[in-house]
Design an enzyme around this catalytic site. Sequence first.
Site, PDB file in Angstrom:
ATOM      1  N   ASP A  28     -10.733  -0.712  14.431  1.00  0.00           N
ATOM      2  CA  ASP A  28     -11.267  -0.824  13.067  1.00  0.00           C
ATOM      3  C   ASP A  28     -12.694  -1.382  13.058  1.00  0.00           C
ATOM      4  O   ASP A  28     -13.053  -2.184  13.929  1.00  0.00           O
ATOM      5  CB  ASP A  28     -10.373  -1.759  12.239  1.00  0.00           C
ATOM      6  CG  ASP A  28      -8.994  -1.157  12.000  1.00  0.00           C
ATOM      7  OD1 ASP A  28      -8.913   0.072  11.854  1.00  0.00           O
ATOM      8  OD2 ASP A  28      -8.014  -1.925  11.978  1.00  0.00           O
ATOM      9  N   CYS A  66      -7.619 -12.653  19.436  1.00  0.00           N
ATOM     10  CA  CYS A  66      -8.133 -11.423  20.055  1.00  0.00           C
ATOM     11  C   CYS A  66      -9.530 -11.159  19.504  1.00  0.00           C
ATOM     12  O   CYS A  66      -9.749 -11.257  18.298  1.00  0.00           O
ATOM     13  CB  CYS A  66      -7.214 -10.263  19.734  1.00  0.00           C
ATOM     14  SG  CYS A  66      -5.490 -10.657  20.050  1.00  0.00           S
ATOM     15  N   CYS A  92      -9.785  -8.540  16.614  1.00  0.00           N
ATOM     16  CA  CYS A  92      -8.764  -8.633  15.560  1.00  0.00           C
ATOM     17  C   CYS A  92      -9.244  -8.089  14.208  1.00  0.00           C
ATOM     18  O   CYS A  92     -10.314  -8.454  13.729  1.00  0.00           O
ATOM     19  CB  CYS A  92      -8.339 -10.089  15.401  1.00  0.00           C
ATOM     20  SG  CYS A  92      -7.153 -10.296  14.072  1.00  0.00           S
ATOM     21  N   CYS A 107      -2.568 -17.960  15.648  1.00  0.00           N
ATOM     22  CA  CYS A 107      -2.179 -17.050  16.732  1.00  0.00           C
ATOM     23  C   CYS A 107      -2.129 -17.837  18.041  1.00  0.00           C
ATOM     24  O   CYS A 107      -2.774 -18.885  18.157  1.00  0.00           O
ATOM     25  CB  CYS A 107      -3.198 -15.924  16.903  1.00  0.00           C
ATOM     26  SG  CYS A 107      -3.309 -14.890  15.448  1.00  0.00           S
ATOM     27  N   ARG A 153      -7.772  -8.704  11.424  1.00  0.00           N
ATOM     28  CA  ARG A 153      -7.527  -9.685  10.376  1.00  0.00           C
ATOM     29  C   ARG A 153      -8.211 -11.025  10.659  1.00  0.00           C
ATOM     30  O   ARG A 153      -7.653 -12.086  10.388  1.00  0.00           O
ATOM     31  CB  ARG A 153      -6.018  -9.848  10.198  1.00  0.00           C
ATOM     32  CG  ARG A 153      -5.626  -9.802   8.742  1.00  0.00           C
ATOM     33  CD  ARG A 153      -4.154  -9.581   8.527  1.00  0.00           C
ATOM     34  NE  ARG A 153      -3.809  -8.185   8.543  1.00  0.00           N
ATOM     35  CZ  ARG A 153      -2.756  -7.686   9.214  1.00  0.00           C
ATOM     36  NH1 ARG A 153      -1.974  -8.469   9.896  1.00  0.00           N
ATOM     37  NH2 ARG A 153      -2.512  -6.406   9.162  1.00  0.00           N
ATOM     38  N   ASP A 168      -7.161   4.076  10.734  1.00  0.00           N
ATOM     39  CA  ASP A 168      -6.853   3.409   9.471  1.00  0.00           C
ATOM     40  C   ASP A 168      -8.041   3.674   8.559  1.00  0.00           C
ATOM     41  O   ASP A 168      -9.143   3.183   8.795  1.00  0.00           O
ATOM     42  CB  ASP A 168      -6.634   1.910   9.719  1.00  0.00           C
ATOM     43  CG  ASP A 168      -5.341   1.450   9.079  1.00  0.00           C
ATOM     44  OD1 ASP A 168      -5.091   1.859   7.922  1.00  0.00           O
ATOM     45  OD2 ASP A 168      -4.600   0.699   9.721  1.00  0.00           O
ATOM     46  N   LYS A 177      -3.007   4.785   7.282  1.00  0.00           N
ATOM     47  CA  LYS A 177      -3.044   5.381   8.630  1.00  0.00           C
ATOM     48  C   LYS A 177      -3.039   6.903   8.549  1.00  0.00           C
ATOM     49  O   LYS A 177      -2.157   7.496   7.943  1.00  0.00           O
ATOM     50  CB  LYS A 177      -1.839   4.910   9.434  1.00  0.00           C
ATOM     51  CG  LYS A 177      -1.875   3.429   9.702  1.00  0.00           C
ATOM     52  CD  LYS A 177      -0.633   2.968  10.397  1.00  0.00           C
ATOM     53  CE  LYS A 177      -0.594   1.454  10.425  1.00  0.00           C
ATOM     54  NZ  LYS A 177      -0.357   0.888   9.069  1.00  0.00           N
ATOM     55  N   ARG A 217       0.830  -1.205   0.000  1.00  0.00           N
ATOM     56  CA  ARG A 217       0.000   0.000   0.000  1.00  0.00           C
ATOM     57  C   ARG A 217       0.864   1.254   0.000  1.00  0.00           C
ATOM     58  O   ARG A 217       0.615   2.176  -0.740  1.00  0.00           O
ATOM     59  CB  ARG A 217      -0.889  -0.034   1.258  1.00  0.00           C
ATOM     60  CG  ARG A 217      -1.640   1.224   1.529  1.00  0.00           C
ATOM     61  CD  ARG A 217      -2.754   0.985   2.516  1.00  0.00           C
ATOM     62  NE  ARG A 217      -3.744   0.073   1.972  1.00  0.00           N
ATOM     63  CZ  ARG A 217      -4.571  -0.666   2.703  1.00  0.00           C
ATOM     64  NH1 ARG A 217      -4.515  -0.624   4.005  1.00  0.00           N
ATOM     65  NH2 ARG A 217      -5.445  -1.456   2.128  1.00  0.00           N
ATOM     66  N   TYR A 218       1.849   1.284   0.852  1.00  0.00           N
ATOM     67  CA  TYR A 218       2.702   2.476   0.979  1.00  0.00           C
ATOM     68  C   TYR A 218       3.922   2.310   0.066  1.00  0.00           C
ATOM     69  O   TYR A 218       4.295   1.182  -0.270  1.00  0.00           O
ATOM     70  CB  TYR A 218       3.156   2.638   2.429  1.00  0.00           C
ATOM     71  CG  TYR A 218       2.017   2.773   3.406  1.00  0.00           C
ATOM     72  CD1 TYR A 218       1.356   3.986   3.564  1.00  0.00           C
ATOM     73  CD2 TYR A 218       1.588   1.686   4.153  1.00  0.00           C
ATOM     74  CE1 TYR A 218       0.307   4.112   4.467  1.00  0.00           C
ATOM     75  CE2 TYR A 218       0.540   1.805   5.051  1.00  0.00           C
ATOM     76  CZ  TYR A 218      -0.102   3.024   5.206  1.00  0.00           C
ATOM     77  OH  TYR A 218      -1.138   3.135   6.090  1.00  0.00           O
ATOM     78  N   ARG A 227       7.119   0.194   1.870  1.00  0.00           N
ATOM     79  CA  ARG A 227       6.932  -0.926   2.789  1.00  0.00           C
ATOM     80  C   ARG A 227       5.767  -1.797   2.360  1.00  0.00           C
ATOM     81  O   ARG A 227       4.862  -1.341   1.649  1.00  0.00           O
ATOM     82  CB  ARG A 227       6.740  -0.463   4.232  1.00  0.00           C
ATOM     83  CG  ARG A 227       5.688   0.609   4.411  1.00  0.00           C
ATOM     84  CD  ARG A 227       6.073   1.510   5.581  1.00  0.00           C
ATOM     85  NE  ARG A 227       5.064   2.533   5.835  1.00  0.00           N
ATOM     86  CZ  ARG A 227       5.052   3.716   5.212  1.00  0.00           C
ATOM     87  NH1 ARG A 227       5.945   3.990   4.275  1.00  0.00           N
ATOM     88  NH2 ARG A 227       4.133   4.601   5.506  1.00  0.00           N
TER      89      ARG A 227
END
Length: 467
Positions: free
Chosen positions: A314, A148, A151, A144, A153, A351, A358, A131-132, A135
């Site tokens: 999010d 969480c 989460c 995981c 994702r 985001d 961000k 995206r950037y 990076r």
Amino acid sequence: MDGQPARQQDTCSFDDEEPPGKPKRHPLWRKVPKKLWDDWRWQSQNAIRSVRQLRDLLPFNPDELEAIGKLEAEYKLAIPPYYFSLINVADPNDPIRLQSVTSPLEANSNFELEDPLEEDKDSPVPGITHRYPDRCLMVTTHVCTMYCRFCTRKRATMVRGGWDAISRDDERMIEYVREHPQIRDVIVSGGDPLTLPPAKLKYFLHSLRDIPHVDVIRIGTRVPTTLPQRLYDPEMLDILESTEKVWIQTHFNHPREITPEVARVCKSLLCRGMPLNNHTVLMKGVNDDLATMRKLMRALLRVKIRPYYLFHCDPVIGAGHFRTSIWKGLEIMEGLRGHLSGLAIPTYVVDAPHGGGKIPLLPNYLVSASDDCVVLRNYEGMLVRYQAEDKPTTIEETANRGVSQLIQGTKTAIVPPDSERMQRRRQYLQTKKAKAEEESASCCDAHEEPPPAKNGRRRLTPLPVVS
Ligand code: SF4
């Protein structure tokens, strides 16, 4: 002895050393020998993975049990005994519980999305989000140590299974980075990359290390938070250290997550040359109050983790109940900046939808501006005229009140009358004055002129402080 000074002990070694503080255990595991408790394999094998197990450990009413039973198939559940032991079981709103235990509220999704950041739309090859400019993000696993509840994702972690062998997709991700010299920083994520089998983790990290244009390999992980025992393993630490370019991106959301076990692994990682940065997700009931956030930021600094991002939660499916207003985030930032060391201040970011990335948000510190100057506000509420360029000022006598006086130059600052700093200044001044009077009384003839200004320049007079 040959007269040589004794070699300093390796301060990076932990062996049997236990950092201060008393590790916590839920009564169910109180008798587990320390050797087993410290073994990440035992922690993983004994993780809470079903509502049936939860039922025996926490109080639920029948409606709640039915609701979370229905959610079992939708969102994965795993809580290692170590992390579960941080829960105050008597508190249904315990912040550690809210992050880890299924809640009936997860069923109430209004406008939340599976891929709120549209990462998949910026994915040139499976697993990579580019995206950037300099990076990219690399999803290396679906697994995981703990799932969480908030989460972002979930769509990735809900994929069942996970494979130990290196797949063609894994190779394609590495090839993509190799073929794009503009990529300098790779965020290795998942799931949690520190759950990968060592050989596979080594494949990813060493392949990236060997790409000359990659300067930084950032590992996004909750292992230090939820299963620090994984990082007691020297093999794991050796892989990370030998990669040389690794930065660890931790994820702590509450001060109670910073335990002696965490202090131990932070010290190991730092000793092996890995900088530690943290991101926190702002969540209702978990950390959406200033006192908790201050404690968290201070606790992070104590274990030498630099607070980096404070993420607005999010709009992801099943996590709507964690979301706060943007004002809440700004209110918290207002109470951090200036009040805590600059090292303890994360950047608050949203985001943006549609892959906007961000976007940092700040309380407003720029109050007004003219061609000559700006009026700035500090954390105390002091308003101050600031002239950035060295050019003559024409003082306009027209304005006689408020911010306008600062713009026109008839005043330089407006200070809140109860400012602690100004009270301290007054105190210093009084002490100084009293001392000077004492000195002049003991030597009444002494009269010292102030020293002449150097280079013939006009001496600067201190800014008048106007309240
Ligand atoms: S560890 Fe990270 S990827 Fe895994 S569930 Fe938590 S937030 Fe999601």
